[in-house]
Write a protein that holds these residues in place. Structure first.
Motif, PDB file in Angstrom:
ATOM      1  N   LYS A 233       0.845  -1.201   0.000  1.00 11.15           N
ATOM      2  CA  LYS A 233       0.000   0.000   0.000  1.00 11.15           C
ATOM      3  C   LYS A 233       0.876   1.245   0.000  1.00 11.15           C
ATOM      4  O   LYS A 233       0.674   2.172  -0.773  1.00 11.15           O
ATOM      5  CB  LYS A 233      -0.892   0.014   1.247  1.00 11.15           C
ATOM      6  CG  LYS A 233      -2.077  -0.909   1.152  1.00 11.15           C
ATOM      7  CD  LYS A 233      -3.001  -0.644   2.328  1.00 11.15           C
ATOM      8  CE  LYS A 233      -4.068  -1.709   2.424  1.00 11.15           C
ATOM      9  NZ  LYS A 233      -4.730  -1.724   3.719  1.00 11.15           N
ATOM     10  N   GLU A 240      -5.121   1.419  -3.671  1.00  8.34           N
ATOM     11  CA  GLU A 240      -5.321   0.893  -2.321  1.00  8.34           C
ATOM     12  C   GLU A 240      -6.584   0.015  -2.219  1.00  8.34           C
ATOM     13  O   GLU A 240      -6.564  -1.042  -1.596  1.00  8.34           O
ATOM     14  CB  GLU A 240      -5.397   2.067  -1.339  1.00  8.34           C
ATOM     15  CG  GLU A 240      -5.290   1.599   0.081  1.00  8.34           C
ATOM     16  CD  GLU A 240      -4.753   2.668   1.020  1.00  8.34           C
ATOM     17  OE1 GLU A 240      -3.966   3.530   0.577  1.00  8.34           O
ATOM     18  OE2 GLU A 240      -5.134   2.622   2.196  1.00  8.34           O
ATOM     19  N   GLN A 241      -7.652   0.456  -2.885  1.00  2.76           N
ATOM     20  CA  GLN A 241      -8.914  -0.315  -2.800  1.00  2.76           C
ATOM     21  C   GLN A 241      -8.755  -1.704  -3.410  1.00  2.76           C
ATOM     22  O   GLN A 241      -9.298  -2.680  -2.894  1.00  2.76           O
ATOM     23  CB  GLN A 241     -10.013   0.423  -3.562  1.00  2.76           C
ATOM     24  CG  GLN A 241     -10.641   1.509  -2.719  1.00  2.76           C
ATOM     25  CD  GLN A 241     -11.842   2.114  -3.423  1.00  2.76           C
ATOM     26  OE1 GLN A 241     -11.961   2.024  -4.648  1.00  2.76           O
ATOM     27  NE2 GLN A 241     -12.710   2.756  -2.658  1.00  2.76           N
ATOM     28  N   SER A 242      -8.012  -1.777  -4.513  1.00  6.44           N
ATOM     29  CA  SER A 242      -7.813  -3.088  -5.165  1.00  6.44           C
ATOM     30  C   SER A 242      -6.969  -3.986  -4.274  1.00  6.44           C
ATOM     31  O   SER A 242      -7.182  -5.200  -4.209  1.00  6.44           O
ATOM     32  CB  SER A 242      -7.112  -2.916  -6.511  1.00  6.44           C
ATOM     33  OG  SER A 242      -7.775  -1.965  -7.286  1.00  6.44           O
ATOM     34  N   GLU A 244      -6.889  -3.865  -1.017  1.00  5.64           N
ATOM     35  CA  GLU A 244      -7.748  -4.311   0.088  1.00  5.64           C
ATOM     36  C   GLU A 244      -8.691  -5.422  -0.368  1.00  5.64           C
ATOM     37  O   GLU A 244      -8.915  -6.391   0.365  1.00  5.64           O
ATOM     38  CB  GLU A 244      -8.520  -3.124   0.675  1.00  5.64           C
ATOM     39  CG  GLU A 244      -7.639  -2.367   1.651  1.00  5.64           C
ATOM     40  CD  GLU A 244      -8.141  -0.985   2.001  1.00  5.64           C
ATOM     41  OE1 GLU A 244      -9.275  -0.635   1.613  1.00  5.64           O
ATOM     42  OE2 GLU A 244      -7.380  -0.260   2.673  1.00  5.64           O
TER      43      GLU A 244
END
Ligand SMILES: C[S@@+](CC[C@H](N)C(=O)[O-])C[C@H]1O[C@@H](n2cnc3c(N)ncnc32)[C@H](O)[C@@H]1O
Length: 273
Positions: A233, A240-242, A244
């Motif tokens: 990250k 970041e969303q991918s 997570e």
């Protein structure tokens, strides 16, 4: 932001990161799969009486404690690391096992160490060489410190082979690469070493490889992801969303018993010419 191998900069880690990484070093040493790889070469090392052993990048002292448990180890060993808090843990754990008089730990940089040439029978680097700034400089320092006929042991992963299953293959591949590149300064060094050893006055004595594979359940790769996803990250290599979503999927696969991850590890025993 750029990828920043936490072990390479372990002398700059904050307290939380030191605790997290020290816990991982100790937990992976308890992990059956990983412990077997260490035991395999420790059991095979031929130890002269009063052997002098050096481990560079010793962390919390897992390897030297394993060596000290051998009943025929009558010598002494020194562990060197650039991260003082790891060494404090190493000393405490060695003393707790009754090895305090035979295992000592000191701060140093594996690229340039303050020991006399040829002063050790065995010099070990266990998952160090993939992290350092200049792996060939570290290897040549290890070759300098071992006596002629002595053994340099290098154990590490070939992190270009690190892979977690993920339904989106394309993102999965990018995540594998991001994990390798944000955690290891030299993810491919182990495949290069056989070619480089002769130039360092080292001759391959024995070498073998093993795949660490976890299918269904995860322990080794669970802690790997928990420890190193934060560095992916931070590297900014992927959204970041991918990341997570990827991590959620891995945790779910662990809970469901549908997990898969693998990585190849190699051990080289090289004799000093
Ligand atoms: C993955 S850990 C391995 C620790 C230990 N060998 C083990 O297997 O549990 C890598 C270690 O190398 C140390 N390290 C990294 N670069 C170093 C350097 N240039 N000199 C000395 N130690 C270094 C880190 O502080 C860390 O303890």
């Amino acid at each position: 932001m750029v990828a920043r191998d936490p072990h390479r900069f372990s002398n700059e880690l904050d307290e939380t990161a030191v605790e997290r990484i020290a816990a991982r070093l100790e937990s992976r040493a308890q992990d059956d799969v990983f412990a077997r790889l260490l035991d395999q070469y420790v059991a095979r090392l031929s130890l002269p009486p009063k052997a002098r052993v050096l481990e560079v990048g010793c962390g919390t002292g897992v390897v030297l404690r394993s060596l000290a448990r051998r009943s025929d180890f009558t010598g002494t060993a020194i562990g060197v690391d650039q991260c003082r808090p790891f060494l404090d843990i190493a000393s405490t754990l060695a003393q707790a096992e009754g090895f305090g008089d035979r295992l000592t730990f000191q701060v140093g940089d594996a690229h340039k160490l303050d020991f006399r040439s040829g002063s050790f029978d065995i010099v070990v680097a266990h998952t160090l060489i993939s992290h350092v700034t200049a792996p060939i400089a570290v290897m040549s320092e290890m070759a300098r410190l071992v006596r002629p006929g002595g053994i340099v042991v290098v154990f590490d992963g070939d992190y270009a082979s690190l892979t977690y299953a993920y339904p989106d293959h394309s993102f999965g591949q990018r995540m594998d690469a991001a994990l390798a590149n944000s955690t290891f300064n030299n993810p491919r060094i182990m495949r290069d070493l056989p070619r480089l050893l002769p130039g360092l006055d080292l001759e391959l004595d024995a070498a073998w490889g093993e795949a660490v594979v976890e299918i269904g359940q995860a322990s080794y790769f669970k802690s790997f992801a928990e420890t190193y996803v934060p560095y992916v990250k931070k590297s900014g290599m992927l959204p970041e969303q991918s990341i997570e979503a990827w991590h959620r999927e891995q945790r779910q696969a662990m809970d469901n018993g549908t997990f898969f991850a693998a990585c190849n590890y190699y051990t080289y025993l090289a004799r000093r010419v």
